[in-house]
Structures are given as structure tokens and as C-alpha cells.
Design a protein around this motif. Structure first.
Motif, short mmCIF file in Angstrom:
data_model
loop_
_atom_site.label_atom_id
_atom_site.label_comp_id
_atom_site.label_asym_id
_atom_site.label_seq_id
_atom_site.Cartn_x
_atom_site.Cartn_y
_atom_site.Cartn_z
N ASN A 1 -28.47 40.50 8.08
CA ASN A 1 -29.22 41.58 8.73
C ASN A 1 -28.51 42.08 9.96
O ASN A 1 -28.06 41.30 10.81
N PHE B 1 -28.81 45.52 12.94
CA PHE B 1 -29.77 46.50 13.45
C PHE B 1 -29.11 47.41 14.47
O PHE B 1 -28.24 46.98 15.23
N ASP C 1 -31.66 36.57 12.45
CA ASP C 1 -32.58 36.14 11.42
C ASP C 1 -33.98 36.05 12.04
O ASP C 1 -34.22 36.64 13.09
N ARG C 2 -34.88 35.29 11.38
CA ARG C 2 -36.25 35.28 11.88
C ARG C 2 -36.37 34.54 13.20
O ARG C 2 -37.37 34.67 13.90
N TYR C 3 -35.39 33.74 13.52
CA TYR C 3 -35.50 32.91 14.72
C TYR C 3 -34.93 33.56 15.97
O TYR C 3 -35.35 33.26 17.08
N GLU C 4 -33.97 34.42 15.78
CA GLU C 4 -33.33 35.04 16.95
C GLU C 4 -32.50 36.22 16.53
O GLU C 4 -31.86 36.21 15.47
N GLN C 5 -32.49 37.25 17.37
CA GLN C 5 -31.53 38.34 17.21
C GLN C 5 -30.53 38.26 18.36
O GLN C 5 -30.89 37.96 19.49
#
Lengths: 110, 117
Positions: free
Chosen positions: A31, A33, A95-99
Motif C-alpha cells: 500500500n 498513499f 499497513d494497518r499498524y502504521e503508516q
């Protein structure tokens, strides 16, 4: 350490120019962004990509496009820059834990 | 759509004191994460603390802790023993997780915290 790099810290372009902002990550994340940061508005998501050649619009995609030809690289394209696109642009990956964020590109369109 | 509200555009605190930054959010999702990110002047955004909604226990990272009130949809950040290096813009952020892998963040507008000597 995760590294997210952006091609320029400062950029000045003229109205109507095509502008490329590039982002590279070394974490093998799927991912990536692109956000735009404006005073008093926080960060707003422009586009994101969850895989090579895959992209989805964020909250403010108008006037922008993106390209992801390789997993580590995610480009933001301003097809015809306008003065209202003067802003700070932040790339992120994670990911879901940290960008993890890049240092940002401050773009001025004159 | 999710919304995140930070009602304090600016705050200041004296060094060594405690300060609390407020954040509320709105969502219909059951599974989500909440974050506080810090952006020091002219430096990169970094994660301060993360809370998983299914965990009742409030997250803590050294001098940083949260007060997570799920029913009230409130997620405040407490900074204890404030240091000059805590001067930064602080963003509250929400990530819904319904099984997909998009991991999009919705940010609040930020609170500029100044720690005074």
C-alpha cells in the motif's frame, strides 16, 4: 529503518505545467498513499495504491492522477498545474499498524 | 464516511507539565484503529501511539497515553512531563478495518502544541 523518499523537497512550477511528484519506499509494502496537507485542513487523501498498477481515488482526486509501475515507486501527476494545487504533498506507505511518511514536497504553482 | 474532529487548533504547555489533546470521531464500523501522529516543525510525520478498538485497555508509550472511550467515540492523547521536543503538530487519525487491505487513514485537522521553557 523504513525509508520513504520523495523526489523534491521544494518545487516551483507555472500554471498549466505537467508536474510529477515521485515517491519511493524500501519496505516492500503493497500500500502507498498520496496526501495533501493544507493549514487548517489537515491531511486529505488524494489517491492510494494497493498493488502494482492498481489505484483508487481518495477524497480529493480531481486534477490529479497517479502511476504505479513498480512496487516501490508511486508517482503523483498534476496534468495541468493550477494555483489552487499549491500545497504540501506527503507520500506514505504502510499497513494497518502504521503508516510511514516521506519528508514532503512543498509545491508552489505560480 | 468517517470523520475525525480535533477541536483545539492550538495549545501550549509549560515544560514538565501535562497536557491533553482531544479527538472525537464518527464511524459505523466495529473494527478500527486509532492513531496519534506527530509532525515536528520541518520534519517528517511519525507515529506516536496506536489504539485497537477491540482492546479495552488504553495504549501507553512512555510519556504518551490515550484515553479511549469507545461508546463516546473519544480518543484523547495525554502527554506527561512535556519536553521542548514535543513541540509539533499532532494529528488524530482513524483507520477502518473491515477485512480489506486498503488501510486508508482519515485525519483530523491537527492541533499545534507548543511547549514553553
Amino acid at each position: 529503518d523504513v525509508k520513504v523518499t520523495q523526489s523534491s523537497r521544494y518545487l516551483v512550477k507555472r500554471t498549466g505545467e505537467k508536474v510529477f511528484l515521485e515517491c519511493v519506499q524500501d519496505m516492500d509494502h503493497e500500500n502507498m498513499f498520496w496526501y495533501r496537507q493544507d493549514p487548517g485542513l489537515g491531511l486529505r487523501l488524494i489517491y492510494f495504491s494497493y498493488d502494482v498498477k492498481m489505484k483508487e481515488k481518495g477524497d480529493i482526486p480531481e486534477g490529479y492522477s497517479v502511476s504505479r509501475e513498480k512496487k516501490e515507486r508511486f508517482s503523483l501527476i498534476l496534468e495541468s498545474a493550477s494555483t489552487n494545487q499549491t500545497s504540501m504533498y506527503l507520500c506514505a506507505t504502510g499497513d494497518r499498524y502504521e503508516q510511514y511518511f516521506g519528508p514532503g514536497t512543498r509545491l508552489t504553482v505560480t | 464516511a468517517q470523520t475525525v474532529t480535533q477541536s483545539q487548533p492550538e495549545m501550549s504547555v509549560q515544560e514538565a507539565e501535562t497536557v491533553t489533546l482531544s479527538c472525537t470521531y464518527d464511524t459505523s464500523e466495529n473494527n478500527y484503529y486509532l492513531f496519534w501522529y506527530k509532525q515536528p516543525p520541518s520534519r517528517q510525520m511519525i507515529l506516536v501511539i496506536r489504539q485497537e478498538a477491540y482492546k479495552q485497555q488504553n495504549a501507553t508509550e512512555n510519556r504518551f497515553s490515550v484515553n479511549f472511550q469507545k461508546a463516546a467515540k473519544s480518543f484523547s492523547l495525554k502527554i506527561s512531563d512535556s519536553q521542548l521536543g514535543d513541540t509539533a503538530m499532532y494529528f488524530c487519525a482513524f483507520m477502518g478495518y473491515s477485512g480489506g487491505s486498503n488501510y486508508k487513514l482519515t485525519f483530523g485537522k491537527g492541533t499545534l502544541l507548543t511547549v514553553n521553557p
